[in-house]
Design a protein around this motif. Sequence first.
Motif, PDB file in Angstrom:
ATOM      1  N   ASN A  81      41.849  49.604  26.217  1.00  0.00           N
ATOM      2  CA  ASN A  81      43.012  49.423  27.062  1.00  0.00           C
ATOM      3  C   ASN A  81      44.248  50.006  26.393  1.00  0.00           C
ATOM      4  O   ASN A  81      44.338  50.071  25.166  1.00  0.00           O
ATOM      5  CB  ASN A  81      43.256  47.937  27.337  1.00  0.00           C
ATOM      6  N   ARG A  94      49.567  46.258  30.726  1.00  0.00           N
ATOM      7  CA  ARG A  94      48.249  46.716  30.274  1.00  0.00           C
ATOM      8  C   ARG A  94      47.648  47.653  31.316  1.00  0.00           C
ATOM      9  O   ARG A  94      47.699  47.396  32.521  1.00  0.00           O
ATOM     10  CB  ARG A  94      47.323  45.528  30.053  1.00  0.00           C
ATOM     11  N   ASP A  96      43.909  49.085  31.902  1.00  0.00           N
ATOM     12  CA  ASP A  96      42.565  48.952  31.352  1.00  0.00           C
ATOM     13  C   ASP A  96      41.809  50.276  31.445  1.00  0.00           C
ATOM     14  O   ASP A  96      42.319  51.285  31.961  1.00  0.00           O
ATOM     15  CB  ASP A  96      41.804  47.803  32.016  1.00  0.00           C
ATOM     16  N   SER A  97      40.579  50.277  30.940  1.00  0.00           N
ATOM     17  CA  SER A  97      39.797  51.517  30.858  1.00  0.00           C
ATOM     18  C   SER A  97      39.418  52.062  32.232  1.00  0.00           C
ATOM     19  O   SER A  97      39.052  53.238  32.354  1.00  0.00           O
ATOM     20  CB  SER A  97      38.523  51.271  30.030  1.00  0.00           C
ATOM     21  N   ASN A  98      39.529  51.224  33.287  1.00  0.00           N
ATOM     22  CA  ASN A  98      39.238  51.677  34.647  1.00  0.00           C
ATOM     23  C   ASN A  98      40.489  52.148  35.384  1.00  0.00           C
ATOM     24  O   ASN A  98      40.402  52.542  36.550  1.00  0.00           O
ATOM     25  CB  ASN A  98      38.577  50.557  35.445  1.00  0.00           C
ATOM     26  N   ASN A 100      43.135  50.175  36.058  1.00  0.00           N
ATOM     27  CA  ASN A 100      43.838  49.067  36.682  1.00  0.00           C
ATOM     28  C   ASN A 100      45.041  48.671  35.833  1.00  0.00           C
ATOM     29  O   ASN A 100      44.974  48.662  34.602  1.00  0.00           O
ATOM     30  CB  ASN A 100      42.900  47.872  36.859  1.00  0.00           C
ATOM     31  N   THR A 107      44.344  40.500  32.083  1.00  0.00           N
ATOM     32  CA  THR A 107      43.124  40.808  32.844  1.00  0.00           C
ATOM     33  C   THR A 107      43.497  41.251  34.257  1.00  0.00           C
ATOM     34  O   THR A 107      43.384  40.469  35.215  1.00  0.00           O
ATOM     35  CB  THR A 107      42.185  39.588  32.908  1.00  0.00           C
ATOM     36  N   ASN A 110      39.970  43.712  38.994  1.00  0.00           N
ATOM     37  CA  ASN A 110      39.095  44.878  38.977  1.00  0.00           C
ATOM     38  C   ASN A 110      38.104  44.772  40.127  1.00  0.00           C
ATOM     39  O   ASN A 110      37.296  43.844  40.182  1.00  0.00           O
ATOM     40  CB  ASN A 110      38.354  44.948  37.637  1.00  0.00           C
TER      41      ASN A 110
END
Length: 323
Positions: A81, A94, A96-98, A100, A107, A110
């Motif tokens: 991230n 943040r 994230d790796s996708n 989002n 969190t 997703n």
Amino acid sequence: EYDGYIQYSQNTQYLSFGTAQAERLRITSAGAVGIGTNSPQSQFEVYGSSPIVRSKHSTSQKYTQINHNGTDGYLDWSSGNLILRGAGNTERLRIDSNGNVGVGTVTPNNYSNYTTFTINGTTGGQIDVESNGAKYGDIYTQSNAFHVRNKQDSGSGFLAFHTTNSGTCAEKLRITSDGKVGIGTNDPARALDVRSGNSTDVVQFSNDSGNKVTFGVSSTQVSIDLLASKSFRIRSGSDDRFNITTDGKLIAKSTHSNGAVNEALRITTLGTYSSSNSINAGPAISFGQFHGNYPTWTTAQVAGIRKGANWHGALAFYTNSGS
């Protein structure tokens, strides 16, 4: 002559480092550090056709880097991230790796085949929209509710909803500052104002079983259209008061007590019919059929009549001829 060197200039008071007989790094008298340049414009500057500044983990070999290709700037990371932190090393944003994005959360939501933007707060999340520093609207959540507001520091505003048809985007619905709703108009005249353009069918209500009723208007009439197999009724509470059956019969109902007869249907006409006896025509019902050869009705009528200001409880039966 040496291929590599460290040089300090007493006159201009800079320190330079060179390799392959070319300067690679300079520290100016002001303490600015330049890589690839002998005149850094900031405290630390990397200069080149595609300069990269990289931070790389010695064990995992994962990295984060910033670079510019001459047109666009990039912030890259090789895995995990991307986290932006504020004072006290508190996380603020943040990715994230996708892809989002989360604000106020570690969190972000997703969902498969979707990229999300999640805002979280102790009482909800909010997005403000401003123009030149003046707030014009916001979207926020609070107490299990979702709000969309046209909220201004002064003046009045409205909410407008647009759709695109064949490449043309146009307003379809508006809620005015005083709460009127317009569909097909940006200037609703009533609490709900629906305008259908050139269509005579304006509003339709239906259910999942295919039952429907359509309200329409044209230059000559207002219509309520039902399915052929459906009757029409008007209710007061749970009681039927007026029905039109599927074969066209009219049924008006009223309640009575102890045998008293109550009025079930009233048909009122406006204006008077004057004769030498000053007889005034009251409520009237016309009966007849359309004659195929002539665009007229052949009718008979029933009317309540009065003479002067007093009702006499009389019914008159007459035809087009007046008899």
